[in-house]
Design a protein around this motif. Structure first.
Motif, PDB file in Angstrom:
ATOM      1  N   GLU A   1       0.809  -1.223   0.000  1.00  0.00           N
ATOM      2  CA  GLU A   1       0.000   0.000   0.000  1.00  0.00           C
ATOM      3  C   GLU A   1       0.841   1.271   0.000  1.00  0.00           C
ATOM      4  OE1 GLU A   1      -3.134   0.021   2.919  1.00  0.00           O
ATOM      5  OE2 GLU A   1      -3.627  -2.072   2.488  1.00  0.00           O
ATOM      6  N   ILE A   2       1.979   1.247   0.663  1.00  0.00           N
ATOM      7  CA  ILE A   2       2.840   2.429   0.706  1.00  0.00           C
ATOM      8  C   ILE A   2       3.418   2.714  -0.678  1.00  0.00           C
ATOM      9  CG2 ILE A   2       4.974   3.396   1.660  1.00  0.00           C
ATOM     10  CD1 ILE A   2       4.265   1.841   4.275  1.00  0.00           C
ATOM     11  N   ASP A   3       3.914   1.673  -1.339  1.00  0.00           N
ATOM     12  CA  ASP A   3       4.427   1.849  -2.703  1.00  0.00           C
ATOM     13  C   ASP A   3       3.331   2.397  -3.613  1.00  0.00           C
ATOM     14  OD1 ASP A   3       7.035   1.043  -2.197  1.00  0.00           O
ATOM     15  OD2 ASP A   3       6.678  -1.038  -2.780  1.00  0.00           O
ATOM     16  N   ASN A   4       2.117   1.831  -3.501  1.00  0.00           N
ATOM     17  CA  ASN A   4       1.003   2.290  -4.337  1.00  0.00           C
ATOM     18  C   ASN A   4       0.716   3.770  -4.114  1.00  0.00           C
ATOM     19  OD1 ASN A   4       0.715  -0.235  -5.390  1.00  0.00           O
ATOM     20  ND2 ASN A   4      -1.097  -0.763  -4.220  1.00  0.00           N
ATOM     21  N   TYR A   5       0.691   4.172  -2.857  1.00  0.00           N
ATOM     22  CA  TYR A   5       0.412   5.564  -2.535  1.00  0.00           C
ATOM     23  C   TYR A   5       1.468   6.485  -3.158  1.00  0.00           C
ATOM     24  CZ  TYR A   5      -0.035   9.897   0.040  1.00  0.00           C
ATOM     25  OH  TYR A   5      -0.142  11.226   0.367  1.00  0.00           O
ATOM     26  N   LEU A   6       2.730   6.135  -2.990  1.00  0.00           N
ATOM     27  CA  LEU A   6       3.812   6.968  -3.517  1.00  0.00           C
ATOM     28  C   LEU A   6       3.758   7.065  -5.038  1.00  0.00           C
ATOM     29  CD1 LEU A   6       6.741   5.778  -1.207  1.00  0.00           C
ATOM     30  CD2 LEU A   6       5.461   7.931  -1.070  1.00  0.00           C
ATOM     31  N   VAL A   7       3.478   5.962  -5.700  1.00  0.00           N
ATOM     32  CA  VAL A   7       3.397   5.967  -7.158  1.00  0.00           C
ATOM     33  C   VAL A   7       2.207   6.810  -7.615  1.00  0.00           C
ATOM     34  CG1 VAL A   7       3.022   4.532  -9.207  1.00  0.00           C
ATOM     35  CG2 VAL A   7       4.609   3.777  -7.436  1.00  0.00           C
ATOM     36  N   LYS A   8       1.074   6.684  -6.925  1.00  0.00           N
ATOM     37  CA  LYS A   8      -0.099   7.493  -7.282  1.00  0.00           C
ATOM     38  C   LYS A   8       0.203   8.986  -7.160  1.00  0.00           C
ATOM     39  CE  LYS A   8      -3.118   5.665  -4.568  1.00  0.00           C
ATOM     40  NZ  LYS A   8      -4.333   5.272  -3.840  1.00  0.00           N
ATOM     41  N   VAL A   9       0.902   9.369  -6.116  1.00  0.00           N
ATOM     42  CA  VAL A   9       1.259  10.777  -5.933  1.00  0.00           C
ATOM     43  C   VAL A   9       2.146  11.255  -7.079  1.00  0.00           C
ATOM     44  CG1 VAL A   9       2.564  12.396  -4.475  1.00  0.00           C
ATOM     45  CG2 VAL A   9       0.930  10.814  -3.430  1.00  0.00           C
ATOM     46  N   LEU A  10       3.139  10.457  -7.448  1.00  0.00           N
ATOM     47  CA  LEU A  10       4.023  10.829  -8.564  1.00  0.00           C
ATOM     48  C   LEU A  10       3.239  10.962  -9.864  1.00  0.00           C
ATOM     49  CD1 LEU A  10       7.206   8.618  -8.008  1.00  0.00           C
ATOM     50  CD2 LEU A  10       7.009  11.090  -7.752  1.00  0.00           C
ATOM     51  N   ILE A  11       2.343  10.023 -10.117  1.00  0.00           N
ATOM     52  CA  ILE A  11       1.557  10.044 -11.352  1.00  0.00           C
ATOM     53  C   ILE A  11       0.664  11.284 -11.396  1.00  0.00           C
ATOM     54  CG2 ILE A  11      -0.323   8.885 -12.595  1.00  0.00           C
ATOM     55  CD1 ILE A  11       0.982   6.205 -11.682  1.00  0.00           C
ATOM     56  N   LYS A  12      -0.027  11.555 -10.292  1.00  0.00           N
ATOM     57  CA  LYS A  12      -0.933  12.716 -10.247  1.00  0.00           C
ATOM     58  C   LYS A  12      -0.169  14.039 -10.332  1.00  0.00           C
ATOM     59  CE  LYS A  12      -4.592  10.487  -7.617  1.00  0.00           C
ATOM     60  NZ  LYS A  12      -5.286  10.430  -6.310  1.00  0.00           N
ATOM     61  N   ASN A  13       0.874  14.170  -9.532  1.00  0.00           N
ATOM     62  CA  ASN A  13       1.608  15.442  -9.484  1.00  0.00           C
ATOM     63  C   ASN A  13       2.327  15.777 -10.778  1.00  0.00           C
ATOM     64  OD1 ASN A  13       0.755  15.820  -6.863  1.00  0.00           O
ATOM     65  ND2 ASN A  13       2.714  15.283  -5.929  1.00  0.00           N
ATOM     66  N   ASN A  14       2.646  14.759 -11.558  1.00  0.00           N
ATOM     67  CA  ASN A  14       3.387  14.979 -12.797  1.00  0.00           C
ATOM     68  C   ASN A  14       2.533  14.773 -14.037  1.00  0.00           C
ATOM     69  OD1 ASN A  14       6.309  15.462 -11.891  1.00  0.00           O
ATOM     70  ND2 ASN A  14       5.603  13.751 -10.636  1.00  0.00           N
ATOM     71  N   LYS A  15       1.220  14.667 -13.822  1.00  0.00           N
ATOM     72  CA  LYS A  15       0.251  14.536 -14.925  1.00  0.00           C
ATOM     73  C   LYS A  15       0.642  13.430 -15.907  1.00  0.00           C
ATOM     74  CE  LYS A  15      -1.783  19.050 -14.647  1.00  0.00           C
ATOM     75  NZ  LYS A  15      -3.180  18.809 -14.440  1.00  0.00           N
ATOM     76  N   ILE A  16       1.026  12.293 -15.350  1.00  0.00           N
ATOM     77  CA  ILE A  16       1.387  11.144 -16.181  1.00  0.00           C
ATOM     78  C   ILE A  16       0.126  10.464 -16.716  1.00  0.00           C
ATOM     79  CG2 ILE A  16       2.578   8.917 -16.236  1.00  0.00           C
ATOM     80  CD1 ILE A  16       4.485  11.315 -15.882  1.00  0.00           C
ATOM     81  N   ALA A  17      -0.909  10.353 -15.868  1.00  0.00           N
ATOM     82  CA  ALA A  17      -2.153   9.705 -16.296  1.00  0.00           C
ATOM     83  C   ALA A  17      -3.351  10.399 -15.679  1.00  0.00           C
ATOM     84  CB  ALA A  17      -2.154   8.234 -15.907  1.00  0.00           C
ATOM     85  N   GLU A  18      -4.409  10.466 -16.444  1.00  0.00           N
ATOM     86  CA  GLU A  18      -5.641  11.081 -15.964  1.00  0.00           C
ATOM     87  C   GLU A  18      -6.337  10.196 -14.939  1.00  0.00           C
ATOM     88  OE1 GLU A  18      -9.499  13.372 -17.834  1.00  0.00           O
ATOM     89  OE2 GLU A  18      -8.219  12.190 -19.152  1.00  0.00           O
ATOM     90  N   GLN A  19      -6.313   8.865 -15.174  1.00  0.00           N
ATOM     91  CA  GLN A  19      -6.944   7.921 -14.251  1.00  0.00           C
ATOM     92  C   GLN A  19      -5.928   6.871 -13.816  1.00  0.00           C
ATOM     93  OE1 GLN A  19     -10.431   6.556 -16.579  1.00  0.00           O
ATOM     94  NE2 GLN A  19     -11.508   6.908 -14.656  1.00  0.00           N
ATOM     95  N   ILE A  20      -6.067   6.451 -12.554  1.00  0.00           N
ATOM     96  CA  ILE A  20      -5.205   5.406 -12.010  1.00  0.00           C
ATOM     97  C   ILE A  20      -6.095   4.271 -11.535  1.00  0.00           C
ATOM     98  CG2 ILE A  20      -3.502   4.811 -10.244  1.00  0.00           C
ATOM     99  CD1 ILE A  20      -2.834   7.867 -10.160  1.00  0.00           C
ATOM    100  N   LEU A  21      -5.860   3.093 -12.093  1.00  0.00           N
ATOM    101  CA  LEU A  21      -6.545   1.881 -11.649  1.00  0.00           C
ATOM    102  C   LEU A  21      -5.593   1.171 -10.710  1.00  0.00           C
ATOM    103  CD1 LEU A  21      -7.712   0.697 -15.179  1.00  0.00           C
ATOM    104  CD2 LEU A  21      -9.088   1.930 -13.498  1.00  0.00           C
TER     105      LEU A  21
END
Length: 129
Positions: A15-35
């Motif tokens: 869960e910690i890895d998932n949270y960190l990756v989601k933050v990176l994706i959102k903050n850097n506009k890598i993907a609009e949606q995260i599954l």
């Protein structure tokens, strides 16, 4: 700023890895949606249920190698058997804490695996996809 991808799928039981990756994706506009899935089995069920609806499929799958119930390589075998009709749309990127040469070699010899990186995922890696 536009997003690089519409959807990215994260498959990791940490869960910690998932949270960190989601933050990176959102903050850097890598993907609009995260599954996000904590299990390869749940991710396969989602892909099976949505295999005919191309816009529901992720362009990139960030896949952990070591998970309970279904590990990353078992996920790849199940993914292959789905026969998704999207020719190359879903790129699998293995993300692992392992630096074992055998793990790296195993992933390089597997057709549907696009790339391999070690944890933690970096912004540079996400932008290079």
């Amino acid at each position: 700023m536009d997003f690089k991808y519409n959807k990215i799928m994260i498959i990791d039981d940490d869960e910690i890895d998932n949270y960190l990756v989601k933050v990176l994706i959102k903050n850097n506009k890598i993907a609009e949606q995260i599954l996000e899935f904590n299990s390869g089995l749940d991710a396969i069920k989602y892909l099976e249920e949505n295999k005919e609806i191309e816009e529901n499929l992720p362009e990139v799958i960030l896949l952990d190698l070591y998970m309970p119930l279904m590990d990353g390589m078992e996920f790849v075998k199940a993914f292959d058997s789905l026969n998704l009709n999207v020719s190359g749309k879903c790129k699998i990127c293995v993300v692992s804490g392992s630096v074992d040469d055998n793990d790296i070699l195993k992933t390089k010899n597997t057709n549907n695996i696009f790339s391999y990186t070690t944890k933690p995922i970096t912004v540079d890696f996400l932008e290079s996809l």
